[in-house]
Motif scaffolding. Structure first.
Motif, PDB file in Angstrom:
ATOM      1  N   ASN A 140       0.814  -1.213   0.000  1.00  0.00           N
ATOM      2  CA  ASN A 140       0.000   0.000   0.000  1.00  0.00           C
ATOM      3  C   ASN A 140       0.846   1.261   0.000  1.00  0.00           C
ATOM      4  O   ASN A 140       1.934   1.293   0.571  1.00  0.00           O
ATOM      5  N   ARG A 141       0.313   2.301  -0.627  1.00  0.00           N
ATOM      6  CA  ARG A 141       0.957   3.607  -0.614  1.00  0.00           C
ATOM      7  C   ARG A 141       0.576   4.329   0.673  1.00  0.00           C
ATOM      8  O   ARG A 141      -0.477   4.065   1.268  1.00  0.00           O
ATOM      9  N   PHE A 142       1.456   5.238   1.121  1.00  0.00           N
ATOM     10  CA  PHE A 142       1.200   5.948   2.365  1.00  0.00           C
ATOM     11  C   PHE A 142       1.628   7.404   2.262  1.00  0.00           C
ATOM     12  O   PHE A 142       2.446   7.779   1.405  1.00  0.00           O
ATOM     13  N   THR A 143       1.101   8.223   3.143  1.00  0.00           N
ATOM     14  CA  THR A 143       1.522   9.613   3.292  1.00  0.00           C
ATOM     15  C   THR A 143       1.527   9.942   4.783  1.00  0.00           C
ATOM     16  O   THR A 143       0.818   9.321   5.576  1.00  0.00           O
ATOM     17  N   SER A 144       2.323  10.921   5.155  1.00  0.00           N
ATOM     18  CA  SER A 144       2.362  11.389   6.528  1.00  0.00           C
ATOM     19  C   SER A 144       3.096  12.725   6.554  1.00  0.00           C
ATOM     20  O   SER A 144       3.559  13.217   5.518  1.00  0.00           O
ATOM     21  N   THR A 145       3.213  13.293   7.736  1.00  0.00           N
ATOM     22  CA  THR A 145       4.007  14.503   7.909  1.00  0.00           C
ATOM     23  C   THR A 145       5.352  14.116   8.505  1.00  0.00           C
ATOM     24  O   THR A 145       5.486  13.063   9.149  1.00  0.00           O
ATOM     25  N   ALA A 146       6.359  14.939   8.295  1.00  0.00           N
ATOM     26  CA  ALA A 146       7.700  14.641   8.792  1.00  0.00           C
ATOM     27  C   ALA A 146       8.406  15.946   9.163  1.00  0.00           C
ATOM     28  O   ALA A 146       8.621  16.807   8.312  1.00  0.00           O
ATOM     29  N   LYS A 147       8.758  16.077  10.426  1.00  0.00           N
ATOM     30  CA  LYS A 147       9.474  17.253  10.905  1.00  0.00           C
ATOM     31  C   LYS A 147      10.873  16.841  11.334  1.00  0.00           C
ATOM     32  O   LYS A 147      11.045  16.041  12.259  1.00  0.00           O
ATOM     33  N   VAL A 148      11.873  17.373  10.636  1.00  0.00           N
ATOM     34  CA  VAL A 148      13.263  17.012  10.909  1.00  0.00           C
ATOM     35  C   VAL A 148      13.853  17.972  11.932  1.00  0.00           C
ATOM     36  O   VAL A 148      13.740  19.196  11.804  1.00  0.00           O
ATOM     37  N   SER A 149      14.486  17.420  12.974  1.00  0.00           N
ATOM     38  CA  SER A 149      15.134  18.231  14.007  1.00  0.00           C
ATOM     39  C   SER A 149      16.372  17.494  14.497  1.00  0.00           C
ATOM     40  O   SER A 149      16.269  16.430  15.116  1.00  0.00           O
ATOM     41  N   GLY A 150      17.550  18.048  14.196  1.00  0.00           N
ATOM     42  CA  GLY A 150      18.789  17.383  14.575  1.00  0.00           C
ATOM     43  C   GLY A 150      18.904  16.045  13.888  1.00  0.00           C
ATOM     44  O   GLY A 150      18.829  15.952  12.660  1.00  0.00           O
ATOM     45  N   ASP A 151      19.078  14.973  14.676  1.00  0.00           N
ATOM     46  CA  ASP A 151      19.189  13.625  14.095  1.00  0.00           C
ATOM     47  C   ASP A 151      17.883  12.846  14.226  1.00  0.00           C
ATOM     48  O   ASP A 151      17.874  11.613  14.137  1.00  0.00           O
ATOM     49  N   SER A 152      16.779  13.559  14.452  1.00  0.00           N
ATOM     50  CA  SER A 152      15.485  12.908  14.628  1.00  0.00           C
ATOM     51  C   SER A 152      14.458  13.420  13.619  1.00  0.00           C
ATOM     52  O   SER A 152      14.559  14.546  13.121  1.00  0.00           O
ATOM     53  N   ILE A 153      13.472  12.584  13.344  1.00  0.00           N
ATOM     54  CA  ILE A 153      12.354  12.948  12.481  1.00  0.00           C
ATOM     55  C   ILE A 153      11.070  12.582  13.218  1.00  0.00           C
ATOM     56  O   ILE A 153      10.894  11.429  13.628  1.00  0.00           O
ATOM     57  N   THR A 154      10.191  13.562  13.409  1.00  0.00           N
ATOM     58  CA  THR A 154       8.907  13.301  14.033  1.00  0.00           C
ATOM     59  C   THR A 154       7.870  13.087  12.946  1.00  0.00           C
ATOM     60  O   THR A 154       7.625  13.968  12.123  1.00  0.00           O
ATOM     61  N   LEU A 155       7.294  11.885  12.941  1.00  0.00           N
ATOM     62  CA  LEU A 155       6.342  11.500  11.907  1.00  0.00           C
ATOM     63  C   LEU A 155       4.916  11.589  12.438  1.00  0.00           C
ATOM     64  O   LEU A 155       4.645  11.242  13.597  1.00  0.00           O
ATOM     65  N   ARG A 189      -5.787   0.719   1.227  1.00  0.00           N
ATOM     66  CA  ARG A 189      -6.215  -0.501   1.920  1.00  0.00           C
ATOM     67  C   ARG A 189      -6.218  -1.701   0.990  1.00  0.00           C
ATOM     68  O   ARG A 189      -7.079  -2.563   1.073  1.00  0.00           O
ATOM     69  N   LYS A 190      -5.251  -1.807   0.129  1.00  0.00           N
ATOM     70  CA  LYS A 190      -5.199  -2.913  -0.814  1.00  0.00           C
ATOM     71  C   LYS A 190      -4.740  -4.193  -0.117  1.00  0.00           C
ATOM     72  O   LYS A 190      -3.850  -4.168   0.729  1.00  0.00           O
ATOM     73  N   LEU A 191      -5.390  -5.325  -0.478  1.00  0.00           N
ATOM     74  CA  LEU A 191      -4.971  -6.622   0.041  1.00  0.00           C
ATOM     75  C   LEU A 191      -3.804  -7.149  -0.793  1.00  0.00           C
ATOM     76  O   LEU A 191      -3.831  -7.077  -2.012  1.00  0.00           O
ATOM     77  N   CYS A 192      -2.804  -7.679  -0.128  1.00  0.00           N
ATOM     78  CA  CYS A 192      -1.589  -8.102  -0.837  1.00  0.00           C
ATOM     79  C   CYS A 192      -1.200  -9.509  -0.409  1.00  0.00           C
ATOM     80  O   CYS A 192      -1.724 -10.061   0.555  1.00  0.00           O
ATOM     81  N   GLN A 193      -0.245 -10.071  -1.134  1.00  0.00           N
ATOM     82  CA  GLN A 193       0.241 -11.404  -0.831  1.00  0.00           C
ATOM     83  C   GLN A 193       1.031 -11.408   0.474  1.00  0.00           C
ATOM     84  O   GLN A 193       1.483 -10.354   0.953  1.00  0.00           O
ATOM     85  N   GLY A 194       1.227 -12.597   1.026  1.00  0.00           N
ATOM     86  CA  GLY A 194       1.874 -12.764   2.321  1.00  0.00           C
ATOM     87  C   GLY A 194       3.166 -11.996   2.526  1.00  0.00           C
ATOM     88  O   GLY A 194       3.269 -11.202   3.470  1.00  0.00           O
ATOM     89  N   PRO A 195       4.215 -12.188   1.669  1.00  0.00           N
ATOM     90  CA  PRO A 195       5.483 -11.491   1.888  1.00  0.00           C
ATOM     91  C   PRO A 195       5.337  -9.962   1.876  1.00  0.00           C
ATOM     92  O   PRO A 195       5.993  -9.282   2.672  1.00  0.00           O
ATOM     93  N   GLU A 196       4.493  -9.434   0.990  1.00  0.00           N
ATOM     94  CA  GLU A 196       4.300  -7.989   0.921  1.00  0.00           C
ATOM     95  C   GLU A 196       3.654  -7.466   2.198  1.00  0.00           C
ATOM     96  O   GLU A 196       4.030  -6.408   2.714  1.00  0.00           O
ATOM     97  N   MET A 197       2.693  -8.204   2.718  1.00  0.00           N
ATOM     98  CA  MET A 197       2.057  -7.793   3.964  1.00  0.00           C
ATOM     99  C   MET A 197       3.016  -7.936   5.141  1.00  0.00           C
ATOM    100  O   MET A 197       3.003  -7.113   6.073  1.00  0.00           O
ATOM    101  N   ASP A 198       3.868  -8.949   5.107  1.00  0.00           N
ATOM    102  CA  ASP A 198       4.875  -9.107   6.162  1.00  0.00           C
ATOM    103  C   ASP A 198       5.796  -7.899   6.188  1.00  0.00           C
ATOM    104  O   ASP A 198       6.109  -7.361   7.266  1.00  0.00           O
TER     105      ASP A 198
END
Length: 274
Positions: free
Chosen positions: A199-214, A221-230
């Motif tokens: 599945n494709r995803f989106t989110s926000t990301a704030k970079v500060s120093g060596d950290s990223i707050t997501l 919500r696509k159904l996928c085969q076992g390895p892809e879902m793993d």
């Protein structure tokens, strides 16, 4: 298969390939009776492996295969899946590579074949030729490695392709059949988007120093085969944890959540690259 991340790959600081000295005789026009060709300096370079040619058969390198040599006589990099390290000695245009240590992560069969070829070629005595940012290393038997110098990739704007999963100090290869399917890109507008392997995803990301707050992940919500879902479930454990630590090394990125789960990724090739 798990492996322990025990090899520290140091960024290349100085690699000097010296041309052999030549002595001018009488009538050569050499003032003072002789001259020496200058060294060819290559500083701060990350060598991306383009291909390996064995017995006249050329094999293109997978993304992420690279070699770096530091000023303490140590080479390190990635064979295409596994990391490696080896002692090296540079004398003029000759590079002598000692026995290599490598991690033992299970890899795709095709990549494993390339790794074996590169490991065999990047060993022993090699002749180095540098032309316009391209380096060719040739073995005593005539096999060769083609490499290109590459600038580092920025965190923002680069498409990062996930190539392994991290848990504490250990890492594992991706589930079979999911290679090159998961990726993420950080945008200048403070966003992050990509694919979790299914599945494709989106989110926000704030970079500060060596950290990223997501922010909270939004995904299809696509159904996928076992390895892809793993794979998807493992990546969600990293990206849906709020704040992650990030480490950027040239064209490699590692994200690690507070729960110890993480991912490693390499900069995807763009048009104009190999």
């Amino acid at each position: 298969m798990r492996y322990q991340l025990s090899i520290s790959v140091t960024a290349l600081t100085v690699l000097a390939l010296s041309a052999c000295g030549t002595q001018s005789g009488a009538g050569d026009g050499g003032e003072g009776g002789g001259s020496v060709q200058p060294d060819v300096p290559v500083n701060g370079v990350h060598w991306s492996v383009d291909s390996v040619t064995v017995d006249g058969s050329k094999t293109e390198a997978p993304a992420g295969a690279h070699v770096e040599i530091d000023d303490k006589g140590r080479a390190g990099g990635n064979y295409g899946c596994n990391h490696f390290g080896a002692d090296v000695k540079i004398d003029g245009d000759t590079i002598t590579v000692g026995p290599a240590e490598m991690t033992e992560m299970a890899c795709d069969k095709k990549v494993q074949g390339f790794e074996e070829a590169l490991r065999a070629a990047f060993a022993g005595t090699l002749k180095a030729k540098l032309t316009d940012g391209r380096l060719t290393l040739t073995t005593e038997t005539g096999d060769s490695i083609a490499l290109t110098s590459e600038p580092p990739s920025p965190l923002v704007g680069t498409k990062w392709t996930v190539n392994s999963l991290v848990s504490g100090k250990s890492a594992t290869s991706l589930p079979a059949g999911t290679e090159n399917k998961a990726h993420l890109t950080f945008g200048k507008d403070g966003s992050v988007s990509g694919s979790l392997g299914c599945n494709r995803f989106t989110s926000t990301a704030k970079v500060s120093g060596d950290s990223i707050t997501l922010g909270r992940l939004a995904s299809t919500r696509k159904l996928c085969q076992g390895p892809e879902m793993d794979l998807e479930r493992e990546l969600v454990k990293v990206l849906d944890e709020g704040t992650v630590k990030y480490e950027l090394k040239h064209r490699s990125l590692t994200l690690t959540a507070s729960n110890g789960k993480g991912l490693a990724a390499v900069a995807a090739e763009t048009s104009g690259e190999k």
